[in-house]
Scaffold this motif. Structure first.
Motif, short mmCIF file in Angstrom:
data_model
loop_
_atom_site.label_atom_id
_atom_site.label_comp_id
_atom_site.label_asym_id
_atom_site.label_seq_id
_atom_site.Cartn_x
_atom_site.Cartn_y
_atom_site.Cartn_z
N TYR A 243 -12.44 -14.64 -0.99
CA TYR A 243 -11.17 -14.17 -1.55
C TYR A 243 -10.94 -14.86 -2.88
O TYR A 243 -11.00 -16.09 -2.98
CB TYR A 243 -10.02 -14.46 -0.59
CG TYR A 243 -8.72 -13.81 -0.99
CD1 TYR A 243 -8.39 -12.54 -0.53
CD2 TYR A 243 -7.83 -14.46 -1.83
CE1 TYR A 243 -7.21 -11.93 -0.89
CE2 TYR A 243 -6.64 -13.85 -2.21
CZ TYR A 243 -6.33 -12.59 -1.74
OH TYR A 243 -5.14 -11.98 -2.10
N SER A 244 -10.73 -14.07 -3.92
CA SER A 244 -10.50 -14.62 -5.25
C SER A 244 -9.01 -14.83 -5.47
O SER A 244 -8.23 -13.87 -5.51
CB SER A 244 -11.04 -13.65 -6.32
OG SER A 244 -10.64 -14.08 -7.62
N TYR A 245 -8.61 -16.09 -5.59
CA TYR A 245 -7.21 -16.38 -5.86
C TYR A 245 -6.86 -16.17 -7.33
O TYR A 245 -5.68 -16.09 -7.68
CB TYR A 245 -6.89 -17.82 -5.44
CG TYR A 245 -6.79 -17.98 -3.94
CD1 TYR A 245 -5.56 -17.91 -3.31
CD2 TYR A 245 -7.91 -18.16 -3.16
CE1 TYR A 245 -5.45 -18.05 -1.93
CE2 TYR A 245 -7.83 -18.29 -1.78
CZ TYR A 245 -6.58 -18.23 -1.17
OH TYR A 245 -6.50 -18.35 0.20
N GLU A 246 -7.87 -16.08 -8.19
CA GLU A 246 -7.63 -15.77 -9.59
C GLU A 246 -7.17 -14.32 -9.75
O GLU A 246 -6.28 -14.01 -10.55
CB GLU A 246 -8.91 -15.99 -10.40
CG GLU A 246 -9.34 -17.44 -10.53
CD GLU A 246 -8.45 -18.22 -11.48
OE1 GLU A 246 -7.79 -17.58 -12.33
OE2 GLU A 246 -8.41 -19.45 -11.36
N TYR A 247 -7.79 -13.41 -8.98
CA TYR A 247 -7.44 -11.99 -9.04
C TYR A 247 -6.52 -11.57 -7.90
O TYR A 247 -6.04 -10.43 -7.89
CB TYR A 247 -8.70 -11.13 -8.98
CG TYR A 247 -9.58 -11.24 -10.20
CD1 TYR A 247 -9.38 -10.42 -11.30
CD2 TYR A 247 -10.62 -12.16 -10.25
CE1 TYR A 247 -10.21 -10.51 -12.42
CE2 TYR A 247 -11.44 -12.27 -11.35
CZ TYR A 247 -11.23 -11.44 -12.43
OH TYR A 247 -12.05 -11.53 -13.54
N SER A 248 -6.32 -12.47 -6.92
CA SER A 248 -5.53 -12.15 -5.73
C SER A 248 -6.08 -10.92 -5.02
O SER A 248 -5.34 -10.02 -4.61
CB SER A 248 -4.04 -11.94 -6.09
OG SER A 248 -3.49 -13.09 -6.66
N MET A 249 -7.41 -10.89 -4.88
CA MET A 249 -8.10 -9.77 -4.24
C MET A 249 -9.33 -10.28 -3.52
O MET A 249 -9.92 -11.30 -3.93
CB MET A 249 -8.54 -8.72 -5.28
CG MET A 249 -7.44 -7.92 -5.92
SD MET A 249 -8.13 -6.76 -7.16
CE MET A 249 -9.17 -5.73 -6.09
N PRO A 250 -9.76 -9.59 -2.46
CA PRO A 250 -11.05 -9.93 -1.86
C PRO A 250 -12.18 -9.70 -2.86
O PRO A 250 -12.13 -8.78 -3.69
CB PRO A 250 -11.15 -8.97 -0.67
CG PRO A 250 -9.75 -8.56 -0.37
CD PRO A 250 -9.04 -8.56 -1.69
N VAL A 251 -13.21 -10.51 -2.77
CA VAL A 251 -14.32 -10.42 -3.71
C VAL A 251 -15.02 -9.06 -3.60
O VAL A 251 -15.40 -8.47 -4.62
CB VAL A 251 -15.32 -11.57 -3.46
CG1 VAL A 251 -16.58 -11.39 -4.32
CG2 VAL A 251 -14.67 -12.91 -3.77
N TRP A 252 -15.17 -8.55 -2.37
CA TRP A 252 -15.85 -7.26 -2.22
C TRP A 252 -15.09 -6.13 -2.90
O TRP A 252 -15.69 -5.22 -3.46
CB TRP A 252 -16.06 -6.94 -0.75
CG TRP A 252 -16.66 -5.58 -0.55
CD1 TRP A 252 -16.06 -4.48 -0.02
CD2 TRP A 252 -17.98 -5.16 -0.96
NE1 TRP A 252 -16.92 -3.41 -0.05
CE2 TRP A 252 -18.10 -3.80 -0.61
CE3 TRP A 252 -19.05 -5.81 -1.56
CZ2 TRP A 252 -19.27 -3.07 -0.85
CZ3 TRP A 252 -20.21 -5.09 -1.81
CH2 TRP A 252 -20.31 -3.74 -1.45
N SER A 253 -13.76 -6.18 -2.88
CA SER A 253 -12.97 -5.15 -3.58
C SER A 253 -13.22 -5.21 -5.08
O SER A 253 -13.32 -4.16 -5.74
CB SER A 253 -11.48 -5.35 -3.28
OG SER A 253 -11.22 -5.20 -1.90
N LEU A 254 -13.34 -6.42 -5.62
CA LEU A 254 -13.64 -6.57 -7.04
C LEU A 254 -15.02 -6.00 -7.36
O LEU A 254 -15.20 -5.27 -8.35
CB LEU A 254 -13.58 -8.04 -7.44
CG LEU A 254 -12.20 -8.69 -7.49
CD1 LEU A 254 -12.34 -10.20 -7.65
CD2 LEU A 254 -11.38 -8.12 -8.63
N LEU A 255 -15.99 -6.32 -6.52
CA LEU A 255 -17.35 -5.83 -6.75
C LEU A 255 -17.43 -4.31 -6.61
O LEU A 255 -18.13 -3.65 -7.38
CB LEU A 255 -18.32 -6.49 -5.77
CG LEU A 255 -18.52 -8.00 -5.93
CD1 LEU A 255 -19.42 -8.54 -4.83
CD2 LEU A 255 -19.10 -8.34 -7.30
N ALA A 256 -16.74 -3.77 -5.62
CA ALA A 256 -16.76 -2.31 -5.41
C ALA A 256 -16.18 -1.57 -6.60
O ALA A 256 -16.63 -0.47 -6.94
CB ALA A 256 -16.01 -1.96 -4.13
N ASP A 257 -15.17 -2.16 -7.26
CA ASP A 257 -14.58 -1.53 -8.45
C ASP A 257 -15.54 -1.58 -9.64
O ASP A 257 -15.53 -0.68 -10.48
CB ASP A 257 -13.27 -2.24 -8.82
CG ASP A 257 -12.17 -1.95 -7.81
OD1 ASP A 257 -12.28 -0.96 -7.07
OD2 ASP A 257 -11.20 -2.75 -7.74
#
Length: 328
Positions: A94-108
């Motif tokens: 979980y990325s606290y910098e983006y306040s999102m799960p890492v997989w969601s960031l990668l999927a985008d």
């Protein structure tokens, strides 16, 4: 073949597990504290303790690693109570910098990197193999020397230099193309291609030069084999000898480097994406390094390892179909 694939898949799982363990351990050798980075500069000691507990950093290293592996396959929660954050399967952190799960960031970001890698790969294959095979069939001619000189000159140009020159000449100077800005293929295929054309060319010029030299050397060696002389002695057409007997065997080494190159690019081309402002995985990785966002760094590292290992597995399977000698 089935037993071979099962053995390779077990090997892939072991390699990914080892890479995950090594990368996870390296983070504990770094001086940066991910909890302090997530909490901010004005974070109080009491709040820092709460953030460390929410991120699971108050546990032992083996316990944290076990929780990370469990999250990949079953998801996990960060923190407890009403303020708990749920990270669904496959949870890569979980990325606290983006306040999102890492997989969601990668999927985008994956569609951008995938579009960039596949388009550039098709372009450099056409250019590199075309130049290499042409040089091999006309060995020692003016065409051969010209193509090899051009390939050496192109390979000597760093990708950041080529990218900047393309932007300066094509976009700002001639105004032939818009400044690259990713558009989804499903929204507008023409805009998708026109916006990615310059990044494709920047990557393709570098890789095509290497593929031209490799394919030339491989084809020259293959065309000197006894079975090629036998095929010619049988009276087979030159095109059949070159394409069916020569290229099919001569391109086997190209498959190896192609798998490595494509697998690496699928995980993001950091320099190219940064220069052209493309929101891909490579740009995400660069931003994570700047911000010391360790969950994202770990997630991108695992993704890159998966693509490279999967590409190598696919290449090994394709060997048997490209070169019949491998089956024996």
């Amino acid at each position: 073949m089935t037993r071979y694939l099962l053995r390779r898949l077990l090997g892939v799982a072991g390699i990914l597990l080892a890479i995950c363990a090594i990368t996870f351990s390296i983070f504990y050798l770094l001086p940066n504290d991910p909890a302090a980075a997530a909490c901010g500069k004005t974070c109080s000691p009491e709040r820092l303790i709460e953030v460390r507990a929410a991120m699971g950093l108050d546990r032992s290293v083996p316990s944290q690693f076990a929780a990370y592996l469990t999250g990949i396959f079953a998801g996990r929660d960060y923190g407890s109570g009403a303020g708990a954050l749920h990270c669904a399967f496959p949870c890569l952190g979980y990325s606290y910098e983006y306040s999102m799960p890492v997989w969601s960031l990668l999927a985008d970001r994956l569609p951008v990197s995938f579009s960039l890698a596949v388009g550039a790969a098709l372009l450099w294959l056409v250019l590199g193999l075309g130049a290499g095979v042409t040089s091999a069939l006309r060995k020692g001619s003016l065409t051969d020397r010209s193509l090899m000189v051009a390939s050496v000159a192109t390979a000597s140009l760093p990708v950041y230099f080529t990218s900047v020159m393309l932007i300066w000449g094509v976009v700002r100077g001639a105004g032939l193309l818009p400044y690259p800005a990713y558009t989804a293929f499903t929204d507008d295929p023409l805009a998708w291609a026109s916006n990615l054309l310059l990044p494709w060319i920047a990557l393709a010029l570098l890789y095509a030069a290497m593929y031209a030299r490799q394919s030339r050397n491989s084809m020259i060696e293959t065309m000197a084999e006894p079975y090629i002389r036998t095929a010619r002695a049988k009276g087979l057409p030159a095109r059949t000898v070159t394409v069916k007997h020569g290229m099919r065997a001569g391109m086997t080494p190209i498959l190896t480097i192609f798998g490595m190159d494509l697998g690496g690019l699928l995980a993001g081309a950091v320099i190219t994406e940064s220069i052209f402002g493309l929101p891909g995985v490579g740009r995400l990785f660069y931003d994570a390094l700047v911000r010391s966002d360790q969950p994202v760094i770990l997630g991108v590292t695992l993704l890159a390892a998966f693509f490279i290992v999967a590409a190598n597995l696919l290449v090994d399977v394709l060997y048997a179909y490209v070169d019949p000698r491998v089956r024996y």
